[in-house]
Design an enzyme around this catalytic site. Structure first.
Site, PDB file in Angstrom:
ATOM      1  N   ASP A 145      -4.793   0.789   5.066  1.00  0.00           N
ATOM      2  CA  ASP A 145      -3.629   1.672   5.160  1.00  0.00           C
ATOM      3  C   ASP A 145      -2.603   1.040   6.098  1.00  0.00           C
ATOM      4  OD1 ASP A 145      -1.814   3.742   5.722  1.00  0.00           O
ATOM      5  OD2 ASP A 145      -3.347   5.286   5.500  1.00  0.00           O
ATOM      6  N   SER A 197      -1.635  12.926   4.831  1.00  0.00           N
ATOM      7  CA  SER A 197      -0.583  12.309   5.626  1.00  0.00           C
ATOM      8  C   SER A 197       0.070  13.363   6.525  1.00  0.00           C
ATOM      9  CB  SER A 197       0.421  11.599   4.717  1.00  0.00           C
ATOM     10  OG  SER A 197       1.207  10.677   5.446  1.00  0.00           O
ATOM     11  N   HIS A 230      -2.765   3.432   1.809  1.00  0.00           N
ATOM     12  CA  HIS A 230      -2.382   4.783   2.229  1.00  0.00           C
ATOM     13  C   HIS A 230      -2.481   5.768   1.061  1.00  0.00           C
ATOM     14  CE1 HIS A 230      -0.707   7.819   4.784  1.00  0.00           C
ATOM     15  NE2 HIS A 230       0.378   7.963   4.054  1.00  0.00           N
TER      16      HIS A 230
END
Length: 291
Positions: free
Chosen positions: A239, A115, A268
């Site tokens: 996601d 991320s 995610h």
């Protein structure tokens, strides 16, 4: 790539902590195979926005048992690291990562960023060079650019960031409760979700706000073209935080030597929902020969 190591002066301050030149202490874990079991490969894990290095436990433990040296650290303001009240821009965060790598004198590493951590890993490479990095893995990253702008019309509208920041300043625990299940996926146990929430709740609110702004302002579209190491990109097609079409698919087109792997149905929080598969893919990538 240009090297800027003169910017970084870090050293091991005490067991488990690295001190940067501005006095910030970064907590790290260094899990090494016992005896002669090691394969000589080192993997450095950069964590998510809001989470400490503990999030990588379900990759680090099996990888260490397979012979890899696995290192993860807590971003400033996260986990056990210092809460210095500033320095949440990508340049400073990349310098913190450089401090970890330099203090532990690491080389030939596989750098894994998840991320926001993927953007920090990229900024490390473009700011400090790839002399110590053999490979890069970007997991569900925020790259190349999330915000909607005139030249990025498919990006995420600013209203979403404003809504999150409002929740952060009024009832962050409730926001976490509402969003933890979509993050972790339908098969995650409630206990696992509670573990993630507890880690996120320990993160400095100032760090959360400032890092959110950093992510919203991030634009790596030009920078990604300068990445000169083999790159593995992994993301789920379910996601909802970083839509695949906006992030990993575009990132794969910008990095010269990149391979995109899409996990069907994965959310995610792919490090939880598909922990074993992700571990296998990281192991294979970290073991690959780099000519």
């Amino acid at each position: 790539m240009p090297a800027n190591r003169d910017r970084v002066h870090a050293a091991i301050a005490r067991p488990g902590f690295i001190a940067t030149n501005e006095g910030v202490e970064l907590f790290y874990r260094d899990w090494q195979p016992e005896g002669a079991a090691g394969n000589g490969k080192t993997i450095v894990f950069v964590p998510s926005y809001s989470l400490p290095g503990d999030m990588w436990a379900y990759q680090m433990l099996p990888l260490a048992r397979q012979g890899f040296r696995c290192i993860a650290y807590d971003r400033r303001g996260h986990g056990r690291s210092s809460d210095p009240g500033g320095g949440y821009d990508y340049d400073t965060l990349a310098d913190d990562l450089a401090g970890v790598i330099e203090a532990l004198d690491l080389s030939d590493i596989t750098l894994v960023g998840y991320s926001m951590g993927g953007a920090e890993a990229v900024r490390y490479l473009t700011r400090h060079g790839s002399a110590r990095v053999a490979r890069l893995a970007l997991i569900a990253s925020t790259l190349p650019m999330l915000a909607k702008t005139p030249d990025n019309p498919d990006g995420i509208d600013r209203a979403y960031a404003d809504a999150f920041q409002h929740d952060l300043m009024t009832d962050y625990p409730q926001w976490l409760a509402d969003n933890a299940r979509p993050f972790a996926g339908p098969d995650a146990s409630q206990a696992m979700i509670d573990w993630i929430r507890e880690m996120a709740l320990r993160t400095s609110h100032q760090a959360l706000f400032a890092c959110n702004e950093t992510v919203n302002r991030g634009d790596f579209r030009d920078e990604l073209r300068d990445i000169d190491v083999p790159t593995l990109i992994v993301q789920g097609d379910a996601d909802v935080s970083n839509p695949l079409e906006l992030t990993s698919q575009r990132t794969a087109r910008l990095i010269p030597n990149a391979r995109l792997v899409v996990y069907e149905g994965a959310p995610h929080g792919i490090f939880l929902s598909d922990a074993a598969r992700l571990t296998t893919d990281i192991a294979a990538f970290a073991s690959a020969f780099v000519g």
